[in-house]
Design a protein around this motif. Structure first.
Motif, short mmCIF file in Angstrom:
data_model
loop_
_atom_site.label_atom_id
_atom_site.label_comp_id
_atom_site.label_asym_id
_atom_site.label_seq_id
_atom_site.Cartn_x
_atom_site.Cartn_y
_atom_site.Cartn_z
N LEU A 83 53.39 72.96 57.32
CA LEU A 83 52.22 72.03 57.42
C LEU A 83 52.46 70.78 56.74
O LEU A 83 52.20 69.53 57.26
CB LEU A 83 51.08 72.72 56.59
CG LEU A 83 49.72 71.70 56.41
CD1 LEU A 83 49.09 71.52 57.89
CD2 LEU A 83 48.58 72.41 55.62
N GLY A 84 53.40 70.83 55.61
CA GLY A 84 53.96 69.60 55.12
C GLY A 84 54.67 68.68 56.15
O GLY A 84 54.64 67.25 56.10
N ILE A 85 55.47 69.18 56.82
CA ILE A 85 56.41 68.68 57.50
C ILE A 85 55.63 68.04 58.72
O ILE A 85 55.74 66.85 59.06
CB ILE A 85 57.67 69.38 58.09
CG1 ILE A 85 58.46 69.90 57.05
CG2 ILE A 85 58.31 68.92 59.13
CD1 ILE A 85 59.53 70.75 57.19
N TYR A 86 54.90 68.81 59.54
CA TYR A 86 54.06 68.34 60.61
C TYR A 86 52.88 67.69 60.32
O TYR A 86 52.50 66.60 60.93
CB TYR A 86 53.90 69.37 61.62
CG TYR A 86 55.11 69.94 62.27
CD1 TYR A 86 55.99 69.20 63.23
CD2 TYR A 86 55.82 71.10 61.92
CE1 TYR A 86 57.07 69.54 63.78
CE2 TYR A 86 56.83 71.55 62.30
CZ TYR A 86 57.56 70.63 63.33
OH TYR A 86 58.55 70.98 64.03
N GLY A 87 52.36 67.84 59.00
CA GLY A 87 51.28 66.74 58.57
C GLY A 87 52.11 65.51 58.40
O GLY A 87 51.13 64.35 58.53
N LEU A 88 53.27 65.36 57.67
CA LEU A 88 53.76 64.01 57.63
C LEU A 88 54.13 63.25 59.03
O LEU A 88 53.78 62.07 59.37
CB LEU A 88 54.91 63.88 56.84
CG LEU A 88 54.93 64.38 55.27
CD1 LEU A 88 56.08 64.62 54.71
CD2 LEU A 88 54.10 62.89 54.64
N LEU A 89 54.37 64.10 59.86
CA LEU A 89 54.60 63.58 61.23
C LEU A 89 53.44 63.12 61.97
O LEU A 89 53.45 61.88 62.77
CB LEU A 89 55.29 64.60 62.23
CG LEU A 89 55.71 64.30 63.75
CD1 LEU A 89 56.52 62.94 63.62
CD2 LEU A 89 56.41 65.28 64.27
N ALA A 90 52.34 63.99 61.81
CA ALA A 90 51.18 63.52 62.39
C ALA A 90 50.65 62.25 61.43
O ALA A 90 50.13 61.19 62.18
CB ALA A 90 49.88 64.34 62.02
N GLY A 91 50.73 61.92 60.24
CA GLY A 91 50.52 60.92 59.47
C GLY A 91 51.35 59.56 60.03
O GLY A 91 50.72 58.58 60.01
N GLN A 92 52.79 59.99 60.57
CA GLN A 92 53.32 58.70 61.22
C GLN A 92 52.44 58.07 62.08
O GLN A 92 52.49 56.77 62.63
CB GLN A 92 54.70 59.24 61.60
CG GLN A 92 55.41 57.94 62.01
CD GLN A 92 57.09 58.30 62.19
OE1 GLN A 92 57.49 59.07 61.33
NE2 GLN A 92 57.76 58.00 63.26
N TYR A 93 51.88 58.86 63.06
CA TYR A 93 50.95 58.53 64.07
C TYR A 93 49.53 58.06 63.66
O TYR A 93 48.66 57.95 64.46
CB TYR A 93 51.04 59.59 65.19
CG TYR A 93 52.30 59.76 65.93
CD1 TYR A 93 52.21 58.91 67.16
CD2 TYR A 93 53.49 60.15 65.56
CE1 TYR A 93 53.53 58.94 68.11
CE2 TYR A 93 54.44 60.05 66.30
CZ TYR A 93 54.60 59.67 67.28
OH TYR A 93 55.78 59.55 68.20
N GLY A 94 49.18 58.03 62.42
CA GLY A 94 47.92 57.64 61.93
C GLY A 94 47.08 58.85 62.05
O GLY A 94 45.73 58.63 61.77
N VAL A 95 47.42 60.07 62.28
CA VAL A 95 46.31 61.25 62.37
C VAL A 95 46.36 61.82 61.06
O VAL A 95 47.50 62.55 60.62
CB VAL A 95 47.07 62.11 63.33
CG1 VAL A 95 46.11 63.34 63.54
CG2 VAL A 95 46.92 61.19 64.85
#
Length: 272
Positions: free
Chosen positions: A135-147
């Motif tokens: 969740l942390g890793i893919y939450g940060l990846l989502a965040g890179q896309y503004g999500v």
């Protein structure tokens, strides 16, 4: 408003044993139906809260677990691999938020079936010194896309690990962990009801949930499960060996870090 739902299996109510997560046996066939039911509950909750479109990212194993003919017909399924954004695929489609269903504790955590990305390959993963699970890793990846991460479901250990990282996320507990392969679960029906209600709450306040992001460069510290795996990974010239099991590399931003980790995960199959 478009919503992305990323669905894993280890955090689903009623799932406790690795056999339930591996295709090719009756236990898995039952577990994937439980996964499907929770996915459909999240889809219903997103539409109840006013979503105009919902994408469902099949995020476990080979990414081909959810029978598409049984998925809520209003949703669109993202399945198959490889794909660059992996468990966060769909964030590039202009979605307003991501909902994570069936997620689990990180490797070496105390949750049911705890692991990070690849239980054979990775013991620990940290970004800029912060140890992270999926969740942390893919939450940060989502965040890179503004999500932003709007909601996430799983066991109590998973939730406890992530509350401080994602304080505005709606966490939905569907089971309690008493060990790696044991716990106390809501019934599938109760879990689905809780997920639907939680997703309604989360999507209704999507505009209020901040994006979680990490600016690059990203120093990734990775502990392999064995020295042999570290030997293999460090065949990649840009990786630096720290000790018998640990290595590190630097990526310009989160997406590059995640793509490198997933390449290493694929490489690990050579030693299985």
């Amino acid at each position: 408003m478009q919503i992305l739902i990323s669905v894993d299996i280890e955090g689903v109510a009623g799932v406790y044993h690795p056999e339930q997560t591996r295709a090719g046996n009756p236990e898995y066939e039952r577990a994937r139906r439980l996964m499907l039911a929770e996915a459909n509950a999240a889809i219903a909750g997103a539409f109840d809260a006013g979503a105009s479109a919902v994408y469902v990212n099949d995020s476990h194993g080979g990414f081909r677990n959810l029978p598409p003919e049984l998925l809520d017909e209003r949703a669109q399924a993202i399945q198959g691999k490889p794909r660059y954004l992996s468990m966060a695929a769909g964030c590039e489609l202009g979605v307003a938020g991501m909902v994570c269903i069936g997620y689990h504790s990180r490797s070496k955590g105390r949750g049911i079936l705890a692991h990070t990305i690849n239980s054979f390959a990775f013991a620990r993963i940290a970004f800029n010194g912060q140890e992270l699970g999926e969740l942390g890793i893919y939450g940060l990846l989502a965040g890179q896309y503004g999500v932003p991460v709007l909601a996430a479901s799983g066991d109590d250990a998973f939730i406890e690990e992530h509350r401080a990282l994602l304080p505005a996320t709606e966490f939905i507990q569907v089971k309690r962990a008493s060990g790696f392969g044991s716990g106390i679960s809501l019934s599938p029906q109760a879990a689905c009801a809780a997920i639907r209600a939680g997703v309604v709450r989360a999507v209704a306040r999507a505009s209020q949930v901040p994006v979680w992001a990490m600016a690059g460069p990203i120093e990734v510290t990775l502990q392999a499960q064995t020295p042999a795996l570290a030997d293999l990974f460090c065949q990649w010239p840009t990786l630096q060996r720290c000790d018998g099991e640990r290595l590190r590399f630097t990526a310009p931003e989160v997406e590059s870090a995640v793509r490198m980790i997933n390449c290493l995960s694929a490489m690990s199959s050579m030693l299985r």
